[in-house]
Design a protein around this motif. Structure first.
Motif, mmCIF file in Angstrom:
data_model
loop_
_atom_site.group_PDB
_atom_site.id
_atom_site.type_symbol
_atom_site.label_atom_id
_atom_site.label_comp_id
_atom_site.label_asym_id
_atom_site.label_seq_id
_atom_site.Cartn_x
_atom_site.Cartn_y
_atom_site.Cartn_z
ATOM 1 N N ARG A 9 7.329 0.913 12.373
ATOM 2 C CA ARG A 9 7.116 -0.507 12.692
ATOM 3 C C ARG A 9 7.504 -1.376 11.510
ATOM 4 N NH1 ARG A 9 1.173 -0.542 14.801
ATOM 5 N NH2 ARG A 9 1.343 -2.735 14.243
ATOM 6 N N SER A 10 7.504 -0.843 10.351
ATOM 7 C CA SER A 10 8.006 -1.569 9.186
ATOM 8 C C SER A 10 8.363 -0.528 8.145
ATOM 9 C CB SER A 10 6.945 -2.522 8.630
ATOM 10 O OG SER A 10 5.897 -1.769 8.044
ATOM 11 N N PRO A 12 8.387 0.271 4.127
ATOM 12 C CA PRO A 12 7.978 -0.218 2.815
ATOM 13 C C PRO A 12 9.117 -0.160 1.811
ATOM 14 C CG PRO A 12 7.149 1.992 3.157
ATOM 15 C CD PRO A 12 7.812 1.586 4.434
ATOM 16 N N ARG A 15 9.500 2.032 -3.490
ATOM 17 C CA ARG A 15 8.531 1.306 -4.291
ATOM 18 C C ARG A 15 9.160 0.962 -5.635
ATOM 19 N NH1 ARG A 15 4.433 4.750 -6.036
ATOM 20 N NH2 ARG A 15 3.564 3.724 -7.839
ATOM 21 N N ARG A 45 -0.145 -7.518 -8.347
ATOM 22 C CA ARG A 45 -0.241 -7.830 -6.923
ATOM 23 C C ARG A 45 0.236 -6.663 -6.076
ATOM 24 N NH1 ARG A 45 -3.227 -9.891 -4.151
ATOM 25 N NH2 ARG A 45 -1.717 -10.014 -2.480
ATOM 26 N N SER A 46 1.452 -6.193 -6.377
ATOM 27 C CA SER A 46 2.028 -5.197 -5.473
ATOM 28 C C SER A 46 1.326 -3.849 -5.600
ATOM 29 C CB SER A 46 3.526 -5.041 -5.705
ATOM 30 O OG SER A 46 3.765 -4.227 -6.824
ATOM 31 N N GLU A 47 0.735 -3.590 -6.754
ATOM 32 C CA GLU A 47 0.038 -2.311 -6.922
ATOM 33 C C GLU A 47 -1.438 -2.424 -6.571
ATOM 34 O OE1 GLU A 47 1.666 0.538 -7.849
ATOM 35 O OE2 GLU A 47 3.514 -0.630 -7.744
ATOM 36 N N ARG B 430 1.388 -7.823 6.357
ATOM 37 C CA ARG B 430 2.842 -7.918 6.421
ATOM 38 C C ARG B 430 3.494 -6.546 6.589
ATOM 39 N NH1 ARG B 430 6.149 -10.503 1.558
ATOM 40 N NH2 ARG B 430 8.136 -9.886 2.441
ATOM 41 N N TYR B 431 2.871 -5.533 6.060
ATOM 42 C CA TYR B 431 3.471 -4.188 6.080
ATOM 43 C C TYR B 431 2.587 -3.231 6.875
ATOM 44 C CZ TYR B 431 5.982 -6.342 2.261
ATOM 45 O OH TYR B 431 6.733 -7.194 1.512
ATOM 46 N N THR B 432 3.176 -2.547 7.804
ATOM 47 C CA THR B 432 2.411 -1.544 8.556
ATOM 48 C C THR B 432 3.238 -0.286 8.706
ATOM 49 O OG1 THR B 432 3.240 -2.254 10.711
ATOM 50 C CG2 THR B 432 1.240 -3.334 9.921
ATOM 51 N N GLU B 433 2.539 0.806 8.911
ATOM 52 C CA GLU B 433 3.243 2.065 9.170
ATOM 53 C C GLU B 433 2.347 2.953 10.026
ATOM 54 O OE1 GLU B 433 5.238 3.774 5.872
ATOM 55 O OE2 GLU B 433 5.527 5.711 6.865
ATOM 56 N N THR B 486 -2.556 3.469 12.387
ATOM 57 C CA THR B 486 -1.579 2.561 11.784
ATOM 58 C C THR B 486 -2.178 2.013 10.494
ATOM 59 O OG1 THR B 486 -0.820 1.909 13.981
ATOM 60 C CG2 THR B 486 -0.197 0.477 12.128
ATOM 61 N N HIS B 488 -2.220 -0.700 7.552
ATOM 62 C CA HIS B 488 -1.832 -2.100 7.312
ATOM 63 C C HIS B 488 -1.981 -2.402 5.826
ATOM 64 C CE1 HIS B 488 -2.306 -3.717 11.623
ATOM 65 N NE2 HIS B 488 -2.580 -2.418 11.705
ATOM 66 N N GLU B 490 -0.823 -5.388 2.490
ATOM 67 C CA GLU B 490 -0.240 -6.686 2.144
ATOM 68 C C GLU B 490 0.888 -6.553 1.129
ATOM 69 O OE1 GLU B 490 -3.165 -9.640 1.126
ATOM 70 O OE2 GLU B 490 -4.335 -9.297 2.952
ATOM 71 N N SER B 491 1.076 -5.338 0.575
ATOM 72 C CA SER B 491 2.172 -5.126 -0.372
ATOM 73 C C SER B 491 2.787 -3.758 -0.122
ATOM 74 C CB SER B 491 1.655 -5.204 -1.811
ATOM 75 O OG SER B 491 0.920 -4.034 -2.128
ATOM 76 N N PRO B 492 4.070 -3.619 -0.421
ATOM 77 C CA PRO B 492 4.730 -2.319 -0.211
ATOM 78 C C PRO B 492 4.124 -1.225 -1.075
ATOM 79 C CG PRO B 492 6.307 -4.025 -0.902
ATOM 80 C CD PRO B 492 4.962 -4.638 -0.982
ATOM 81 N N GLY B 493 3.708 -1.582 -2.305
ATOM 82 C CA GLY B 493 3.128 -0.584 -3.205
ATOM 83 C C GLY B 493 1.871 0.016 -2.606
ATOM 84 N N GLU B 494 1.025 -0.851 -2.092
ATOM 85 C CA GLU B 494 -0.225 -0.359 -1.510
ATOM 86 C C GLU B 494 0.040 0.481 -0.267
ATOM 87 O OE1 GLU B 494 -3.443 -3.757 -2.819
ATOM 88 O OE2 GLU B 494 -1.687 -4.374 -1.661
ATOM 89 N N LEU B 495 1.000 0.048 0.543
ATOM 90 C CA LEU B 495 1.327 0.833 1.741
ATOM 91 C C LEU B 495 1.800 2.231 1.330
ATOM 92 C CD1 LEU B 495 1.497 0.706 4.840
ATOM 93 C CD2 LEU B 495 3.918 0.164 4.592
ATOM 94 N N TYR B 497 1.132 3.889 -1.444
ATOM 95 C CA TYR B 497 0.013 4.695 -1.934
ATOM 96 C C TYR B 497 -0.768 5.282 -0.772
ATOM 97 C CZ TYR B 497 0.306 3.303 -6.804
ATOM 98 O OH TYR B 497 0.715 3.130 -8.084
ATOM 99 N N ILE B 499 0.077 5.759 2.369
ATOM 100 C CA ILE B 499 0.814 6.756 3.148
ATOM 101 C C ILE B 499 0.868 8.086 2.399
ATOM 102 C CG2 ILE B 499 3.102 7.321 4.068
ATOM 103 C CD1 ILE B 499 1.616 5.232 5.718
#
Lengths: 525, 525
Positions: A9-10, A12, A15, A45-47, B430-433, B486, B488, B490-495, B497, B499
């Protein structure tokens, strides 16, 4: 969709590497590694880093775990990570150098700390994991505080203390000597002025025994042996230098913190000190791990016993002695203990330079030297000489006496100081004030804890010339107005604090009025 | 010579006042008051302050105790003292304002913490002194950690927990209502998604009971009720506003931290969270002190029980229930408990905004709303209605049902949100997987702790839209490749981690292969 080949669905994406540039903020956090991050930085923010997060920092081959403090001001430029002093040193970075950042989980060994707090035993593997994490700087101060709390009092049994001691001794550098007998001595402390190390080492070394002594700085006292020795010679020897001194002179008096023998101990002490929390298990592990790492085969441990000493009863001393001997035996170290009189401070001076002067007086055969310090040192030296096979049973005292009285110990001490980097003269305090007896009578009690507190308020050990001189002993007859003690300080503020404290403490020196011997009426000085 | 009229050997003179000018450094130390002092400043030298010293700061009528960090760089101008964010706020100073500095002793109440660690009981007076010192900011974080360790597990008995609860409830502000019955509910947590508060409050308030609910933010979980409510309406109400909301609507869902009910609790939680250390006594005191301070007369406490919930067995739940009821009874609070099914997360969403959406679905009568969340909330509301006398024994459920199904609860919820400052729409990540089943079968287990960890790694609760949606329940039949959850972020880094974590945790969702029902073979998703 992972594992199923369906579209995500998206995405990432890759990183981005979390890299910031090192900035030395020059903040001394007393050992805890702290990383300062801007609240608005992209990495933050991103981490998802926030205050109190634990992050792993890496620069080249070095890494560490730090606690995050978020910076909301312009203290840091964009793209910078600020480092506390210990984190800066441990990471070995240059200003502006790139540092990689990553999430750090809470160290796994904390589970064992929690389990111990909840009543489980601390296994040898768990102890090793805890020690490893502490040495690697993975414990935040609150984690270390929880571990100390878990070991408080008598909450560790023999096997637990043994496991912890082994783990601590194996965690740092280790010394090896090609000698079957390597002696050492230690005092569990709690008795101000008990500076026998600086006398036992030269006496024993003068007799040909190897005694690679490392000493600690003060933990909760106004002076540790390393603090006292430092007023006479450098003590921050590295391992190679320490080895060279011992091989040349047979002995040394070095600061243990500089040689990284049992490094976990220093990190524990950093938190134990402000917590003021004692633990029998940690005490045993602290003492013996350093001796084992220093390569000792025979250790004599002085346990002063008295109503205001660290150890308060013969029973407690016996228990501690048994625990020390038990752990020592389990680890191949021969441990002897001596329960000594801990009713009052030893010698005259309390504080690094003041205690050094007492030591010099004994070594130089000054007739005014404190007799109690001399006698205690001779007794300990005698026991070490007998343990080490240099004197037969009952013969140690005469040998120690002859070496001290004949000047061999004084010559050996000077040689050790020279080998450690050169002998120096202890500093003299700029501000002093005498406290006098409010009335005449006989000295009934001297409170070790309050005397130590007074010396600390005067500035010891950070101010090496600070402390106090005791002019009376238990049983001394004093007249009204006679000097009881002199406070020494390096600043007027510290002198004022110490004097204010002394005047508020009726129990500091207790004087019985004539005619009512032993009545214990307290006399404010 | 004091007390004897003899000349002094030196005169310290009048001690200069230790005054420095306040500088806001903008460093968030997570609540610990830190004072930054230049190593070379005159005050530092003459007063003998060093890193880890505790100093008292005063400005006007306000004072606090801070831990010293010594600054070795040019971060501070001469004559300045830097303050951490909480110290700055607590002292209420303006930039450059004069701050007086003085030595602060270690707080006396630490002696009681040490004694408790060594096995003594914690008396009521000692508890009050500890709570007072914690509220006044006199405990350094390591002191707080030691206190938490001293109370870990089941190391507090009924009287100790009662004394601590009373001290905590009396330490901050207190609410009083002119009503004989004031109800409240609480969940001891450990079950992700169990967001019944946002349903029970409007149901109960719609029936005319007073329910001044304060909720906490997440401690170790991905969301507290305050975090979830905050995505729907403001929660940082002050006491006057909270009172106004409750008087108008009969109920509120406010953040407890903003109203200073039991303020010691928030300070304890600040250290408990990173330590990850549970204490039955602290849990009881935390829950009940807030209820008492909020003026409740009847409280229902939900204790989810399950193999991966906070409370793992019926026996442990019964013990905790007895302790809660016992302490409540001792303090005049009627406490009922419900041991509920804690085998799996509740509802679909885990994380502030995702849980808020589940709540809205239930309130709005959405047929796709999570049935388990709805049922739990109805049961709890029914018990509260019966406790509060709005329904006879056994009649509560029907009343709760009618209020929810008829829309009265949804109208009440909107009214409460409006009264709290205006309803808002929960944010969307913003980011989901999506994570899918590696093979087909039946869901045998869902690990609450790992699910919570996954949501936290995705950024919850700091990132309110972060967390996860669970698409399966215990017993669900799944096909290979079917979506399990799923994530969810707010940042690619967190997503990334989250996953990575999910893929390393075979036990997150356990799927039994068809044909081997109950075999428990773990399936990596």
């Amino acid at each position: 969709m992972r594992g199923a080949g369906l579209p995500r669905r998206s995405d990432p994406g890759v990183r981005p590497p979390a890299v910031l540039h090192a900035r030395r903020l020059g903040i001394d956090t007393s050992g805890e590694h702290v990383a300062y991050l801007r609240a608005d930085c992209a990495v933050c923010r991103s981490e998802g880093f926030g205050t109190r997060a634990r992050i792993a920092l890496r620069c080249g081959a070095r890494d560490l775990v730090a606690t995050v403090n978020v910076v909301l001001s312009a203290l840091l430029e964009e793209g910078e990570v600020g480092l506390s002093e210990t984190a800066w040193a441990a990471l070995g970075v240059l200003p502006g150098q790139a540092v990689e950042l990553a999430h750090a989980d809470s160290p796994h060994s904390l589970a064992a700390v929690r389990a111990k707090l909840l009543g489980a035993r601390l296994g040898a593997q768990a102890a090793a994991a805890i020690v490893g994490d502490i040495c690697a700087g993975r414990y935040a101060d609150i984690d270390t505080a929880a571990f100390i709390a878990a070991c408080a009092g008598r909450r560790m049994d023999l096997a637990e203390a043994t496991g912890l001691t082994r783990a601590m001794s194996a965690a740092g550098q280790q010394l090896h000597w090609n000698r079957p007998v390597v002696v050492d001595k230690h005092c569990v402390g709690g008795l101000p002025g008990n500076r026998t190390t600086l006398l036992v080492v030269p006496i024993v070394a003068a007799c040909g025994l190897l005694i690679p002594k490392t000493s600690s700085r003060a933990i909760t006292s106004p002076a540790g042996s390393a603090d006292v020795m430092e007023t006479l010679a450098p003590v921050a020897l590295d391992l190679a230098m320490m080895k060279a001194v011992v091989e040349r002179e047979g002995g040394c008096i070095a600061w243990g913190g500089a040689v990284s023998l049992s490094p976990a101990d220093d990190r524990l002490i950093r938190v134990e000190r402000p917590l003021g929390l004692d633990s029998e298990g940690l005490l045993v592990a602290s003492v013996l791990s350093k001796k084992i790492a220093a390569g000792a085969s025979h250790v004599l441990i002085d346990i002063p016993v008295g109503p205001t000493a660290k150890v308060r009863s013969a029973q407690a001393a016996a228990r501690l002695a048994a625990r020390l001997a038990g752990v020592g035996a389990a680890l191949g170290l021969s441990v002897a203990t001596l329960a000594s009189d801990g009713a009052q401070p030893v010698g005259r001076g309390i504080g690094p330079a003041l205690e050094a002067r007492d030591v010099l007086a004994v070594l130089q055969g000054d007739p005014a030297a404190p007799a109690d310090l001399r006698q205690r040192a001779l007794l300990l030296a005698a026991m070490v000489l007998e343990m080490g096979g240099k004197a037969g049973p009952g013969q140690g005292l005469a040998l120690a006496e002859s070496v001290l009285a004949g000047g061999a110990a004084w010559r050996k001490f000077q040689a050790i100081c020279a080998a450690q980097g050169g002998m120096r003269t202890p500093p003299q305090a700029r501000y002093t004030e005498v406290l006098a007896a409010a009335h005449g009578g006989r000295v009934l009690a001297i409170d070790n804890g309050r005397v130590a507190q007074l010396a600390k308020l005067a500035g010891a050990p950070a101010a090496p010339a600070a402390g106090l001189e005791l002019h009376v002993r238990l049983g001394s007859a004093v007249d009204a107005g006679q000097a009881l003690l002199t406070v020494h300080a390096e600043s007027p503020g510290e002198l004022a604090y110490a004097i204010a404290y002394a005047q508020s403490q009726a129990q500091l020196v207790r004087i019985g009025r004539p005619g009512s011997p032993g009545a214990g009426r307290s006399a404010r000085i």
